[in-house]
Design an enzyme around this catalytic site. Structure first.
Site, PDB file in Angstrom:
ATOM      1  N   CYS A  87       1.275  -1.637  -0.013  1.00 11.74           N
ATOM      2  CA  CYS A  87      -0.055  -0.353   0.044  1.00 11.74           C
ATOM      3  C   CYS A  87       1.093   0.803   0.172  1.00 11.74           C
ATOM      4  CB  CYS A  87      -1.179   0.070   1.421  1.00 11.74           C
ATOM      5  SG  CYS A  87      -2.145   1.452   1.102  1.00 11.74           S
ATOM      6  N   HIS A 147      -8.839  -3.253  -2.612  1.00  8.76           N
ATOM      7  CA  HIS A 147      -8.100  -2.826  -1.317  1.00  8.76           C
ATOM      8  C   HIS A 147      -8.651  -1.207  -1.463  1.00  8.76           C
ATOM      9  CE1 HIS A 147      -3.994  -1.622  -0.019  1.00  8.76           C
ATOM     10  NE2 HIS A 147      -4.722  -0.532  -0.839  1.00  8.76           N
ATOM     11  N   GLU A 148      -8.929  -0.741  -2.433  1.00 12.20           N
ATOM     12  CA  GLU A 148      -9.038   0.899  -2.772  1.00 12.20           C
ATOM     13  C   GLU A 148     -11.051   1.219  -1.607  1.00 12.20           C
ATOM     14  OE1 GLU A 148      -7.007   2.664  -2.761  1.00 12.20           O
ATOM     15  OE2 GLU A 148      -5.701   1.461  -4.055  1.00 12.20           O
ATOM     16  N   HIS A 154      -9.900   0.993   1.667  1.00 16.71           N
ATOM     17  CA  HIS A 154      -9.043   2.439   2.586  1.00 16.71           C
ATOM     18  C   HIS A 154     -11.171   3.786   2.933  1.00 16.71           C
ATOM     19  CE1 HIS A 154      -5.139   2.390   2.141  1.00 16.71           C
ATOM     20  NE2 HIS A 154      -5.352   1.960   0.941  1.00 16.71           N
TER      21      HIS A 154
HETATM   22 ZN   LIG Z   1      -3.491   1.262  -0.399  1.00 17.96          ZN
END
Ligand SMILES: [Zn+2]
Length: 171
Positions: free
Chosen positions: A89, A131-132, A135
């Site tokens: 990341c 993954h995003e 976030h």
């Molecule tokens: Zn990330």
């Protein structure tokens, strides 16, 4: 735009929904695409640059602007299968571990014209989307690591915590 590093509190704070795709949102997206390209990242989420809104940029072919995509309020509406792969990341330099995610996802989002889009993603794109979107919910890869990977990265995480403390001390 500067990419925030762990343990910045923005990274663990859920982002707000975007009510309207206006010029402010488009300007933020433009800056995020630049920051992502400079870092040669595959994706970047609003909170990573201190923008607490549900906006993500993706480019699974970094270096090629043709691959740049921006999604507003992305939401996973379908998941299929499982796949495990190593992830890192931009907000967690020198931290890597294996994460099991859905192999395929269906995502509903809005584009920068304000139009609804549906994505059917697999392989790398499915992983980057998950993954995003994590976030946007304030979830970092370390929270999805196995106990072994958590232990293996403990030193790198401590180094990032120490660097943040030292930077705060200098202000
Ligand atoms: Zn990330």
């Amino acid at each position: 735009m500067k990419i925030l590093k762990y343990p910045h509190p923005m990274l663990t704070t859920p982002a707000d929904r975007i009510e309207a795709v206006d010029d402010d949102v488009r300007a933020a997206a433009e800056e995020m695409l630049i920051a992502m390209a400079e870092a040669r990242g595959l994706g970047l989420a609003g909170p990573q640059v201190g923008y607490g809104k549900r906006l993500i940029c993706i480019n699974i072919t970094p270096g090629s602007p043709d691959g740049e995509r921006v999604y507003v309020n992305p939401e996973i509406v379908g998941r299929e299968g499982e796949a495990t792969a190593e992830e890192g990341c931009l907000s967690l330099p020198h931290v890597n571990g294996k994460i099991t995610r859905a192999a395929k996802v269906t995502v509903h989002a809005t584009d920068l014209k304000g139009e609804a889009v549906t994505l059917h993603a697999d392989t790398l794109l499915a992983r980057v989307l998950q993954h995003e979107i994590d976030h946007l919910d304030g979830v970092l890869i370390t929270q999805r690591f196995s106990a072994i990977d958590k232990a293996a990265n403990a030193r790198s995480l401590r180094a990032l915590e120490k660097a943040a403390k030292e930077a705060a001390g200098r202000r």
